[in-house]
Design a protein around this motif. Structure first.
Motif, mmCIF file in Angstrom:
data_model
loop_
_atom_site.group_PDB
_atom_site.id
_atom_site.type_symbol
_atom_site.label_atom_id
_atom_site.label_comp_id
_atom_site.label_asym_id
_atom_site.label_seq_id
_atom_site.Cartn_x
_atom_site.Cartn_y
_atom_site.Cartn_z
ATOM 1 N N VAL A 963 0.869 -1.182 0.000
ATOM 2 C CA VAL A 963 0.000 0.000 0.000
ATOM 3 C C VAL A 963 0.903 1.229 0.000
ATOM 4 C CG1 VAL A 963 -1.776 1.288 1.234
ATOM 5 C CG2 VAL A 963 -1.826 -1.218 1.234
ATOM 6 N N GLY A 964 0.837 2.022 -1.063
ATOM 7 C CA GLY A 964 1.659 3.214 -1.127
ATOM 8 C C GLY A 964 1.204 4.267 -0.130
ATOM 9 N N LEU A 965 2.159 4.812 0.638
ATOM 10 C CA LEU A 965 1.847 5.834 1.649
ATOM 11 C C LEU A 965 2.765 7.038 1.473
ATOM 12 C CD1 LEU A 965 1.508 3.455 4.755
ATOM 13 C CD2 LEU A 965 -0.365 4.574 3.546
ATOM 14 N N ARG A 966 3.088 7.333 0.234
ATOM 15 C CA ARG A 966 4.047 8.395 -0.031
ATOM 16 C C ARG A 966 3.573 9.733 0.526
ATOM 17 N NH1 ARG A 966 6.656 9.751 -5.991
ATOM 18 N NH2 ARG A 966 8.165 11.312 -5.270
ATOM 19 N N ASP A 967 4.458 10.394 1.249
ATOM 20 C CA ASP A 967 4.222 11.711 1.847
ATOM 21 C C ASP A 967 3.166 11.704 2.944
ATOM 22 O OD1 ASP A 967 6.138 12.865 0.203
ATOM 23 O OD2 ASP A 967 4.684 13.277 -1.386
ATOM 24 N N VAL A 968 2.732 10.543 3.376
ATOM 25 C CA VAL A 968 1.778 10.465 4.489
ATOM 26 C C VAL A 968 2.544 10.619 5.797
ATOM 27 C CG1 VAL A 968 0.197 8.962 5.756
ATOM 28 C CG2 VAL A 968 0.104 9.052 3.253
ATOM 29 N N ARG A 969 2.080 11.499 6.654
ATOM 30 C CA ARG A 969 2.644 11.671 7.992
ATOM 31 C C ARG A 969 1.661 11.079 8.987
ATOM 32 N NH1 ARG A 969 6.918 15.192 8.003
ATOM 33 N NH2 ARG A 969 6.716 15.532 10.238
ATOM 34 N N ALA A 970 2.140 10.208 9.857
ATOM 35 C CA ALA A 970 1.211 9.508 10.746
ATOM 36 C C ALA A 970 1.879 9.155 12.061
ATOM 37 C CB ALA A 970 0.691 8.247 10.071
ATOM 38 N N LYS A 971 1.105 9.205 13.102
ATOM 39 C CA LYS A 971 1.478 8.672 14.413
ATOM 40 C C LYS A 971 0.970 7.247 14.549
ATOM 41 C CE LYS A 971 2.474 8.590 18.903
ATOM 42 N NZ LYS A 971 3.864 8.487 19.385
ATOM 43 N N ALA A 972 -0.106 6.925 13.811
ATOM 44 C CA ALA A 972 -0.695 5.589 13.878
ATOM 45 C C ALA A 972 -1.401 5.280 12.571
ATOM 46 C CB ALA A 972 -1.667 5.483 15.049
ATOM 47 N N VAL A 973 -1.492 3.977 12.269
ATOM 48 C CA VAL A 973 -2.209 3.483 11.097
ATOM 49 C C VAL A 973 -3.137 2.364 11.561
ATOM 50 C CG1 VAL A 973 -2.025 2.366 8.847
ATOM 51 C CG2 VAL A 973 -0.340 4.084 9.512
ATOM 52 N N ARG A 974 -4.350 2.372 11.048
ATOM 53 C CA ARG A 974 -5.306 1.325 11.431
ATOM 54 C C ARG A 974 -5.742 0.558 10.180
ATOM 55 N NH1 ARG A 974 -9.820 3.313 15.219
ATOM 56 N NH2 ARG A 974 -8.141 2.900 16.723
ATOM 57 N N LEU A 975 -5.626 -0.759 10.258
ATOM 58 C CA LEU A 975 -6.131 -1.634 9.201
ATOM 59 C C LEU A 975 -7.431 -2.260 9.669
ATOM 60 C CD1 LEU A 975 -3.039 -3.681 7.914
ATOM 61 C CD2 LEU A 975 -3.855 -1.456 7.178
ATOM 62 N N THR A 976 -8.429 -2.221 8.803
ATOM 63 C CA THR A 976 -9.678 -2.919 9.070
ATOM 64 C C THR A 976 -9.806 -4.030 8.037
ATOM 65 O OG1 THR A 976 -10.686 -0.875 9.874
ATOM 66 C CG2 THR A 976 -12.164 -2.699 9.328
ATOM 67 N N ILE A 977 -9.861 -5.269 8.518
ATOM 68 C CA ILE A 977 -9.899 -6.436 7.638
ATOM 69 C C ILE A 977 -11.287 -7.048 7.730
ATOM 70 C CG2 ILE A 977 -8.862 -8.683 7.136
ATOM 71 C CD1 ILE A 977 -6.290 -7.639 8.466
ATOM 72 N N TYR A 978 -12.021 -7.042 6.597
ATOM 73 C CA TYR A 978 -13.415 -7.485 6.585
ATOM 74 C C TYR A 978 -13.551 -8.959 6.235
ATOM 75 C CZ TYR A 978 -14.182 -2.431 6.460
ATOM 76 O OH TYR A 978 -14.153 -1.084 6.751
ATOM 77 N N GLN A 979 -12.611 -9.448 5.423
ATOM 78 C CA GLN A 979 -12.691 -10.841 4.995
ATOM 79 C C GLN A 979 -11.284 -11.414 4.864
ATOM 80 O OE1 GLN A 979 -15.018 -10.560 1.337
ATOM 81 N NE2 GLN A 979 -16.751 -11.527 2.360
ATOM 82 N N SER A 980 -11.197 -12.738 5.026
ATOM 83 C CA SER A 980 -9.938 -13.439 4.791
ATOM 84 C C SER A 980 -10.229 -14.724 4.033
ATOM 85 C CB SER A 980 -9.236 -13.754 6.115
ATOM 86 O OG SER A 980 -9.906 -14.789 6.804
ATOM 87 N N SER A 981 -9.174 -15.376 3.591
ATOM 88 C CA SER A 981 -9.328 -16.565 2.752
ATOM 89 C C SER A 981 -9.511 -17.846 3.560
ATOM 90 C CB SER A 981 -8.105 -16.714 1.844
ATOM 91 O OG SER A 981 -6.933 -16.815 2.636
ATOM 92 N N GLY A 982 -9.592 -17.744 4.862
ATOM 93 C CA GLY A 982 -9.733 -18.944 5.671
ATOM 94 C C GLY A 982 -10.471 -18.670 6.960
ATOM 95 N N PRO A 983 -10.444 -19.624 7.880
ATOM 96 C CA PRO A 983 -11.199 -19.494 9.137
ATOM 97 C C PRO A 983 -10.535 -18.570 10.161
ATOM 98 C CG PRO A 983 -10.011 -21.565 9.109
ATOM 99 C CD PRO A 983 -9.807 -20.949 7.762
ATOM 100 N N LEU A 984 -9.414 -17.971 9.815
ATOM 101 C CA LEU A 984 -8.714 -17.055 10.709
ATOM 102 C C LEU A 984 -8.022 -15.996 9.858
ATOM 103 C CD1 LEU A 984 -5.594 -18.144 10.212
ATOM 104 C CD2 LEU A 984 -6.221 -19.804 11.929
ATOM 105 N N VAL A 985 -7.272 -15.119 10.503
ATOM 106 C CA VAL A 985 -6.442 -14.149 9.792
ATOM 107 C C VAL A 985 -4.995 -14.386 10.216
ATOM 108 C CG1 VAL A 985 -6.003 -11.722 9.271
ATOM 109 C CG2 VAL A 985 -8.327 -12.483 9.794
#
Length: 997
Positions: A963-985
């Motif tokens: 995931v390109g984050l060029r020039d992004v300034r951040a103290k924190a990043v949050r990923l929200t994962i809605y689906q995965s390919s199996g019974p877990l992540v």
């Protein structure tokens, strides 16, 4: 004030006083601390600083102090100066400086400081830190089996067992390190620690343990062997393996493994009794179940596996039938043990809880290193005088005296080979010389080339074994086609030839020598050998150099391509073990090709081997000697053993070989034995004189190998010498003078062989002739766009053979008008020059020029990220693994997710970072659990988030997701994962890269 400073984290105050007590020196400091300083032996010191001032001299369980007396302390002398307290012990001055309160050790013989603290100890209620001066050419080793690394300069390592068996994992927790400056330190603690060998500050080494007690041993010695020998004085000598352990081992689960029928075309199908099957976890689809003795289906039993090895003509030496399962049926295990022993196979027992040993158990293997001592005692009772052995998949300091370490990583990938080479070498450097890794790992697999290349190099380690039934692919030496099986069989036969050599190395390791060793042990004067530049190579003892194939690069005929093969020692000749081709040392060879059967293995000139029963093979060069060790294989080997010294001296064209009388004895040692001697040579020598106890013995010269083999004594010039097990693969033979002597009393017989007109590769060591006729090359060019962290391309105008010198190391085998140099160090300056080669003549050198490789991508990876999740993680796959920057670790959620109950992962940085990208690294084994629907949000304060990318769709495959984050300034990043390919992540890693400055 003193009370307060002892509670809070603070530096040790100035030295205010000292006194000599009965067996230690007592030191007092301005901040209220009191320390005890002990002198245990010449070059072995102990410093204890106890904030509670209890000074319990009883050390951790791995330290053995009973053998030390008070003599060294009583001989010591002390004197005070205006700014220090100096304690004289032997040739050393241990100096405690008054202010700042630092310690140093000065060697009066060498007139230099061995070690010095750079600042006072830092003390606290939860941890203590020591700070040492780090010199430019100082390198550090030890810390246990640190997978992927053996040289730690510029690195930070963890002193803990983290259950990660791949790159970056720590298999054994050993709070011991040593420096090539001639000192080492052993921290007397079982608490975890961090050793920073200059990652944060290149001039300071920082050693930290989570322990308020500072209890440290200082070891001083002139060589690595001396330092390791002193480590063994404190912790115990390494165990001597039972001889059967130097054969092939198999570990499998014959208790719970289920099988179902399969088509032969299925990639992971296993052929059993002319039918094909798959392992399965589904009881409904299973048609058969494994067992020990055939209680279920015989062809799936442990007995049948032993039968299968025998049918494939692959000798098996030891066997664990219940790997990973705490077996409880002692009667069935004892019944199996009987069968195994009758087949010449030594049976072992796997367990992780205390267990009663079934009858005739030869050894144990445990995932619990705390069972080592109790298992040893049980085995001694069971085996009587036979030698016991405990195997463990992890360990700690001192474990070498009872156990060997064996483990398996994921496997099935090229990266594992280089990782394990460095890890096993590092284990040797850490005082645990008996360590091995499973062929082709545990879970991965399915690549025949990786399987055979892994088997080949591990045939040059003392512990050769596979661990089966853990993943989808079989790990046996015959799991693939006939070609692969035959190659594995040949390397197993070679491993058997080296049994005496391996056993001697094991015995010598008890005195501080290494079995698997880095190049600098035999060639200490070459700086590059201390680095990781050629870290995928290793030496087995001092005689064999092994350069494993570590990638899948092939030529058009399917042969492995090998560049960057370094043979050290400018005055050393190296001989290809299989073809006899000779190479000059001190050079890097390129554009080499090796067919599947051929592993790059080189014999050092001067090497002497005993291939068993006094069958000596010598590769003459200069003066050399070997001492071959043997014993009866029982527990009392320290009093019942023998040694045979063999020397070789090649002076001009006169070779003298001496086999001295055997020293020592043990029960069942054959008093009279014959002797065979093979001397590798270039041409037919003359005037061979053999003396027995200084009396010339006339020997007949035979004209054929058959006649020579039938004779009791004689001489034969063999123009077709080879390792017979590899004859089917090549026609290139070697020349050797072979001498056979009849049985004589080995304790009283001295054999001396003198050969005149003897030559062996004198042409290889001839220097090139510089010719003024050959024009020197114009300044070569380097395309800056093709410079990476680990490579650059060099181009020149005239398409010809060239030699390139890089940082004073000569690179050969380069032809054409361009070449790409691989496996370089990142962010490193390389000084280069080049010359043309025509036959044995060379041009003048070009002018010098330089190239600086780029920073490695990991240099920009953000460390010490705090990550949180709204889902629980599995105990052995914790959330911390997601950002530990170790590709061998894997994070997994405990439960699955859904679009209405997504997984949220929040990554918080120590400071606001200017980012460039985020990389998601999927799991290695399969792709069940790969995220497929993801959103990304960023925050500059760690509380308020702005959506950056919504519902990204990722495929579940082996590719990294960026995931390109060029020039992004951040103290924190949050990923929200809605689906995965199996019974877990699951994921191996999520890496955030900061923008390049």
């Amino acid at each position: 004030m003193i009370q307060d400073t002892q509670i809070n984290r603070h530096q040790l105050g100035a030295l205010t006083g000292a006194s000599k007590c009965d067996n230690y020196y007592e030191l007092h400091f301005a901040t209220g601390e009191v320390a005890h300083f002990y002198i245990l032996a010449d070059g072995i010191f102990r410093l204890i600083l106890d904030p509670e001032q209890n000074f319990t001299e009883q050390p951790a369980s791995f330290i053995q102090l009973a053998k030390f007396d008070n003599n060294a302390f009583e001989r010591s002398q002390v004197r005070a100066t205006n700014d220090s307290l100096i304690i004289h012990s032997g040739n050393y001055q241990v100096i405690f400086w008054q202010k700042p309160a630092i310690m140093s050790i000065f060697d009066e013989t060498l007139h230099r400081t061995r070690m010095s603290q750079s600042s006072p100890l830092e003390l606290g209620t939860e941890q203590t830190s020591e700070f040492l001066v780090q010199n430019k050419n100082e390198f550090y080793f030890g810390g246990g089996l640190q997978n992927g690394y053996f040289s730690h300069k510029g690195r930070k390592i963890q002193i803990k067992h983290d259950q990660i068996t791949g790159d970056g994992g720590v298999v054994t927790q050993v709070p011991f390190f040593w420096s090539n400056a001639g000192y080492g330190e052993l921290r007397n603690t079982v608490q975890s620690g961090t050793y920073d060998f200059g990652q944060k500050n290149h001039s300071v080494t920082t050693l930290t343990h989570q322990d308020q007690l500072f209890d440290n041993f200082y070891l001083v010695g002139n060589t690595p062997q001396e330092l390791l020998a002193k480590f063994y004085q404190l912790t115990g000598k390494p165990v001597l393996l039972p001889k059967y352990m130097l054969g092939l081992g198999h570990l499998g689960n014959f208790c719970t493994t289920l099988w179902q029928p399969s088509a032969a075309s299925v990639r992971n199908a296993t052929k059993i009794n002319n039918n094909f099957y798959l392992r399965t976890r589904n009881e409904n689809s299973a048609s058969g179940k494994a067992s020990l003795n055939g209680e279920e289906n015989y062809h799936f039993s442990a007995r049948a596996m032993i039968d299968r090895y025998k049918a494939m003509h692959i000798p098996l030496s030891w066997f664990v039938p219940n790997y990973g399962v705490q077996a409880t049926n002692e009667q069935a295990l004892a019944f199996f043990n009987d069968y195994a022993l009758n087949q010449g196979v030594h049976p072992g027992l796997w367990h992780e809880e205390d267990a009663t040993l079934p009858a005739k158990t030869a050894f144990t293997y445990s995932n619990n290193p705390n069972l080592t001592t109790s298992d040893t005692e049980k085995l001694k009772a069971e085996l009587q005088r036979k030698r016991p052995l405990v195997l463990s998949n992890s360990g700690f300091a001192g474990m070498q005296k009872d156990a060997a370490i064996i483990y398996g990583d994921v496997g099935g990938n090229w990266e594992s080979i280089a990782t394990q080479v460095a890890g096993l070498v590092g284990s040797n450097l850490s005082g645990q010389p008996l360590a091995g890794a499973a062929v082709d790992g545990l879970l991965g697999g399915g690549n025949a080339q990786i399987n055979v290349r892994d088997f080949e190099w591990k045939a040059f380690t003392p512990l050769l074994f596979n661990i089966d039934d853990q993943g989808d692919f079989s790990k046996t030496p015959f799991a693939y086609n006939r070609k692969i099986t035959e190659i594995n069989r040949a390397y197993l036969q070679l491993h058997s030839r080296l049994k005496n050599y391996l056993y001697t190395l094991n015995a010598q390791a008890r005195e501080g020598n290494l079995i698997l060793q880095p190049l600098f042990i035999a060639f200490p004067d070459e700086r590059t050998n201390y680095t990781e530049q050629f870290g995928t190579e290793f030496m087995l003892g001092n005689n064999l150099l092994i350069a494993p194939i570590t990638n899948g690069r092939e030529d058009e005929e399917g042969n492995s391509r090998k560049d960057n093969l370094y043979l050290p020692g400018k005055h050393t000749m190296w001989i290809d073990l299989f073809t006899g081709e000779k190479y000059a040392g001190g050079r890097v060879y390129n554009n080499l090709t090796y067919p599947t059967w051929h592993l790059p293995v080189f014999v050092r000139g001067g090497s002497i081997f005993d291939f068993g029963k006094r069958d000596y093979v010598i590769y003459p060069q200069g003066n050399s000697q070997a001492e071959i060790y043997d014993d009866d294989g029982l527990t009392d080997f320290e009093h019942n053993y023998c040694k045979t010294q063999v020397t070789s001296k090649l002076d001009e064209e006169k070779l003298t070989v001496t086999i001295n009388p055997v020293k020592g004895e043990y029960p069942d040692l054959e008093a009279e034995q014959g002797t065979n001697l093979t001397l590798l040579c270039d041409s037919y020598p003359d005037n061979v004189i053999v003396k027995i106890n200084d009396q010339i013995v006339p020997l007949q010269v035979y004209g054929s190998l058959d006649a020579f083999n039938l004779a009791h004594e004689g001489i034969f010039y063999n123009t077709n010498y080879s390792l017979a097990e590899f004859d089917q693969y090549h026609d290139q033979k070697q020349k050797a003078l072979q001498i056979k002597l009849a049985s004589r009393e080995i304790a009283t017989t001295k054999i001396e062989v003198t050969v005149r007109n003897f030559t062996y590769s004198s042409k290889v060591m001839v220097h090139s002739i510089t010719s003024g006729i050959i024009p020197s090359p114009k300044l070569p060019s380097v395309d800056s766009s093709k410079i990476t962290a680990h490579s650059f391309e060099l181009a020149w105008s005239q398409a010809d053979e060239v030699q390139v010198e890089i940082n004073n190391i000569l690179y050969e085998g380069i032809k054409g008008n361009s070449f790409t140099f691989h496996e370089l160090m990142p962010n490193t300056r390389y000084i280069i020059r080049m010359r043309y080669v025509v036959g044995n003549r060379v041009s003048e050198w070009s002018d010098l020029f330089g190239v600086i490789t780029k920073h490695a991508a990991e240099d920009y990876a953000i460390q010490e990220i705090t990550v949180s999740s709204n889902c629980d993680s599995k105990p052995h796959h914790p959330l911390a693994y997601l950002t530990d920057l170790k590709m061998a670790s894997e994070w997994q959620t405990e439960q699955g997710i859904a679009p209405d109950k997504p997984l949220e992962l929040t990554f918080t940085f120590n400071d606001i970072e200017k980012l460039s990208r985020m990389t998601f690294v999927p799991r290695n084994i399969d792709h069940e659990g790969d995220p497929t629907d993801i959103s990304v949000a960023v925050s500059t304060d760690g509380e308020n988030y702005n959506l950056y990318a919504e519902h990204l769709k990722w495929r579940a495959d082996s590719k990294n997701k960026v995931v390109g984050l060029r020039d992004v300034r951040a103290k924190a990043v949050r990923l929200t994962i809605y689906q995965s390919s199996g019974p877990l992540v699951a994921a191996r890693e999520i890496i955030f890269f900061r923008a390049k400055r």
